[in-house]
Write an enzyme that holds these catalytic residues in place. Structure first.
Site, PDB file in Angstrom:
ATOM      1  N   HIS A  94       6.389   9.013 -14.399  1.00 44.76           N
ATOM      2  CA  HIS A  94       5.136   8.990 -13.625  1.00 44.76           C
ATOM      3  C   HIS A  94       5.043  10.262 -12.789  1.00 44.76           C
ATOM      4  O   HIS A  94       4.022  10.945 -12.755  1.00 44.76           O
ATOM      5  CB  HIS A  94       5.109   7.750 -12.718  1.00 44.76           C
ATOM      6  CG  HIS A  94       4.100   7.820 -11.603  1.00 44.76           C
ATOM      7  ND1 HIS A  94       4.300   8.573 -10.459  1.00 44.76           N
ATOM      8  CD2 HIS A  94       2.865   7.274 -11.464  1.00 44.76           C
ATOM      9  CE1 HIS A  94       3.243   8.468  -9.670  1.00 44.76           C
ATOM     10  NE2 HIS A  94       2.362   7.682 -10.257  1.00 44.76           N
ATOM     11  N   ASN A  95       6.140  10.597 -12.106  1.00 45.24           N
ATOM     12  CA  ASN A  95       6.118  11.788 -11.251  1.00 45.24           C
ATOM     13  C   ASN A  95       6.013  13.067 -12.075  1.00 45.24           C
ATOM     14  O   ASN A  95       5.364  14.023 -11.658  1.00 45.24           O
ATOM     15  CB  ASN A  95       7.355  11.823 -10.355  1.00 45.24           C
ATOM     16  CG  ASN A  95       7.220  10.898  -9.162  1.00 45.24           C
ATOM     17  OD1 ASN A  95       6.507   9.903  -9.233  1.00 45.24           O
ATOM     18  ND2 ASN A  95       7.890  11.206  -8.085  1.00 45.24           N
TER      19      ASN A  95
ATOM     20  N   GLU B  24       2.573  13.377 -12.837  1.00 39.25           N
ATOM     21  CA  GLU B  24       1.923  13.771 -11.566  1.00 39.25           C
ATOM     22  C   GLU B  24       1.998  15.300 -11.397  1.00 39.25           C
ATOM     23  O   GLU B  24       1.005  15.953 -11.058  1.00 39.25           O
ATOM     24  CB  GLU B  24       2.642  13.038 -10.429  1.00 39.25           C
ATOM     25  CG  GLU B  24       2.274  13.418  -9.014  1.00 39.25           C
ATOM     26  CD  GLU B  24       3.175  12.667  -8.003  1.00 39.25           C
ATOM     27  OE1 GLU B  24       3.233  11.422  -8.047  1.00 39.25           O
ATOM     28  OE2 GLU B  24       3.828  13.337  -7.177  1.00 39.25           O
TER      29      GLU B  24
ATOM     30  N   SER C  27       5.148   3.681  -6.272  1.00 43.21           N
ATOM     31  CA  SER C  27       4.276   4.843  -6.128  1.00 43.21           C
ATOM     32  C   SER C  27       3.026   4.495  -5.345  1.00 43.21           C
ATOM     33  O   SER C  27       2.537   3.378  -5.390  1.00 43.21           O
ATOM     34  CB  SER C  27       3.850   5.370  -7.504  1.00 43.21           C
ATOM     35  OG  SER C  27       2.936   6.437  -7.320  1.00 43.21           O
TER      36      SER C  27
ATOM     37  N   LYS D  62       9.212   5.467 -13.302  1.00 37.55           N
ATOM     38  CA  LYS D  62       8.732   6.142 -12.081  1.00 37.55           C
ATOM     39  C   LYS D  62       8.964   7.647 -12.182  1.00 37.55           C
ATOM     40  O   LYS D  62       8.127   8.442 -11.762  1.00 37.55           O
ATOM     41  CB  LYS D  62       9.442   5.570 -10.839  1.00 37.55           C
ATOM     42  CG  LYS D  62       9.096   6.297  -9.526  1.00 37.55           C
ATOM     43  CD  LYS D  62       7.609   6.236  -9.224  1.00 37.55           C
ATOM     44  CE  LYS D  62       7.160   6.680  -7.865  1.00 37.55           C
ATOM     45  NZ  LYS D  62       7.448   8.005  -7.394  1.00 37.55           N
TER      46      LYS D  62
HETATM   47  C1  6PG Z   1       4.422   8.679  -5.541  1.00 39.74           C
HETATM   48  C2  6PG Z   1       4.843  10.102  -5.317  1.00 39.74           C
HETATM   49  C3  6PG Z   1       5.987  10.128  -4.376  1.00 39.74           C
HETATM   50  C4  6PG Z   1       6.223  11.478  -3.732  1.00 39.74           C
HETATM   51  C5  6PG Z   1       6.872  12.461  -4.639  1.00 39.74           C
HETATM   52  C6  6PG Z   1       6.502  13.883  -4.376  1.00 39.74           C
HETATM   53  O1  6PG Z   1       4.425   8.288  -6.691  1.00 39.74           O
HETATM   54  O2  6PG Z   1       4.086   8.010  -4.569  1.00 39.74           O
HETATM   55  O3  6PG Z   1       5.214  10.695  -6.512  1.00 39.74           O
HETATM   56  O4  6PG Z   1       7.089   9.628  -5.054  1.00 39.74           O
HETATM   57  O5  6PG Z   1       5.079  11.959  -3.149  1.00 39.74           O
HETATM   58  O6  6PG Z   1       8.243  12.299  -4.388  1.00 39.74           O
HETATM   59  O7  6PG Z   1       7.368  14.618  -5.106  1.00 39.74           O
HETATM   60  P1  6PG Z   1       7.625  16.154  -4.892  1.00 39.74           P
HETATM   61  O8  6PG Z   1       8.057  16.332  -3.466  1.00 39.74           O
HETATM   62  O9  6PG Z   1       8.696  16.447  -5.863  1.00 39.74           O
HETATM   63  O10 6PG Z   1       6.317  16.831  -5.170  1.00 39.74           O
END
Ligand code: 6PG
Length: 478
Positions: free
Chosen positions: A187-188, A191, A130, A184
């Site tokens: 984590h997302n 996010e 990430s 991960k």
């Molecule tokens: C990270 C982000 C990365 C990416 C996501 C965005 O941790 O660096 O999460 O993995 O920006 O894939 O996800 P979406 O397109 O689903 O918003």
């Protein structure tokens, strides 16, 4: 023969390029391969001087250029591409070689690929990375899972290129098979929740507080000096300050209000449902993106559905202060849910995930990096079996102190007709979690009424059924 490289990297998209440069800048030899050769040669021409970078036109050449055991990291987009790369690379690998998947793979795919690779003697690591493009170049947060002894043979490279906090790398082995990609994924999910909570805060400040984007940028910059200090709050201030060159309007005002998603947030929500983990704030954030995508329907419904129009007749200064505390409290709930989901998954898959380690490696480099991850780490370090982050003293006190403002923000939004799905989900979870008795007793009675599904009693052991529609007699059910 030239000196052999420490690691091979396949897939020179922006993330792959930046990670290769990061590895090379840190003194490791990196051999690179890309399916389209011209991309590889352009990359080596431009960045080859940054360190020991060698370009290779075939996978066979790439593998031949590596020290043993061979270590190869795939940075191709998650999905079928990873299977194709794994198949091709495996033909050239030998017993004990190590394949690292640095994409956003679904953890179940990682489990499957790990088993298949093991049948061929290849050790497979699912490595969540990430931090976006900048992170890949300057130090990402790295979440590896797979065979421990394979990790030990790549740890020096991964821990050197990762971000670090007080000399501690934001990279640590998390557990076997899909553990790294699972972490991960969550984590997302967090996010998504974090971003949605910030977006709802912006909506309130803008449409109830009556503040313009530039002023809201100042508000977020101010929030970022306190407990809310985080990458996402920081970039929100920058985004809100940006002006559109073409129109001179705030850039945010010319961006279409439909949020895309690549899938990791949805997977988090799906797996929460599978596990029985109540990650409601994350799930609400995923659905909020879905609702945003019904743009045409929303435009039509805006003309037809009744409800209050947000108006800014309150006290904006109070709203700014209220939102600050409400956002923090809701964020605590979102993280608490994410960590609870990790605990459930760890139990289910036998991963023995250590929440303190997860918090440690999320402190920098990743998208959800935030000052309060230090507090989360401390909470789990002092009480590793904590059943919910909400019960850690610091967070229990923070959510207690935020009560009045947190509830006021939510009632203000509800009265003003501003949708706050993530905020609402977070508070509902908090209120549900802190109630010793919920109305699920009635749900049990209903289930028993129409389906003889039985219920348990507070005052006696065993299962019972009542013949509700007949003589209303209760009978033991077991
Ligand atoms: C990270 C982000 C990365 C990416 C996501 C965005 O941790 O660096 O999460 O993995 O920006 O894939 O996800 P979406 O397109 O689903 O918003």
């Amino acid at each position: 023969m030239s000196e052999q490289s420490d690691i091979g990297l396949i897939g020179l998209g922006v993330m792959g390029q930046n990670l290769a440069r990061n590895i090379a800048r840190n003194g490791f030899g990196v051999a690179v391969y890309n399916r389209t050769t011209s991309k590889m040669t352009a990359f080596v021409d431009e960045f080859g001087s940054e360190g020991a970078i060698t370009g290779h036109e075939t996978v066979g050449e790439l593998v031949a250029a590596l020290k043993r055991p061979r270590r190869i990291i795939s940075m191709v987009s998650a999905g079928a591409g990873t299977d194709a790369v794994l198949d091709e690379v495996s033909e050239h690998l030998e017993d004990g070689d190590i394949f690292l998947d640095g994409g956003n793979a679904h953890f179940a795919d990682t489990q499957r690929r790990g088993e298949r690779a093991a049948e061929r003697g290849v050790r497979y690591l699912g490595v969540g990375i990430s931090g976006g493009e900048e992170g890949a170049l300057h130090g990402p947060s790295i979440m590896p899972g797979g065979p421990r002894e394979a990790y030990d043979q790549v740890s020096e490279i991964l821990e050197t290129v990762a971000a670090e906090v007080d000399g501690v790398p934001c990279c640590a082995w998390l557990g076997p098979d899909g553990a790294g990609h699972y972490v991960k994924m969550v984590h997302n999910g967090i996010e998504y929740a974090d971003m949605q909570l910030i977006a709802e805060s912006y909506d309130l400040l803008r449409h109830v507080g009556g503040l313009e984007p530039e002023r809201i940028a100042d508000v977020f910059a101010e929030y970022n000096r306190g407990e809310l200090e985080s990458f996402l709050v920081e970039i929100t201030a920058e985004v809100l300050r940006a002006k559109d060159d073409a129109t001179g309007e705030p850039l945010v005002d010319v961006i279409v209000d439909e949020a895309s998603q690549k899938g990791t947030g949805r997977w988090t929500a799906q797996d929460a449902l599978e596990l029985g983990a109540a990650s409601t704030t994350i799930t609400a954030a995923v659905f909020a993106r879905v609702v945003s995508s019904f743009k045409q329907q929303r435009e039509a419904a805006a003309q037809r559905l009744a409800g209050p129009q947000p108006s800014s007749d309150g006290d904006p200064d109070q709203l700014v202060e209220d939102v600050q505390e409400a956002l923090y409290a809701a964020k605590v709930v979102a993280y608490a849910q994410g960590f609870s989901q990790l605990a459930e998954a760890s139990e289910e898959h036998g991963w023995e995930l250590d929440p303190g380690t997860v918090a440690t490696i999320w402190r920098d480099g990743c998208i959800i990096r935030a000052r309060f991850l230090d507090r989360i780490k401390e909470a789990f370090d002092s009480e590793p079996d904590l059943s919910s982050l909400l019960l850690a003293d610091r967070f229990r006190e923070a959510t207690a102190d935020a009560q009045e403002r947190w509830r006021r923000v939510i009632s203000t939004a509800v009265s003003a007709g501003v949708a706050i799905p993530a905020y609402s989900a977070a508070l509902a979870y908090y209120d549900g979690y802190r109630r010793a008795r919920l109305p699920a007793n009635l749900v049990q009675a209903q289930r028993d009424y129409f389906g003889a599904h039985t219920y348990r009693r507070l005052d006696r052991q065993g299962s019972f059924h009542t013949r509700w529609a007949q003589d209303r007699q209760e009978v033991p059910a077991d």
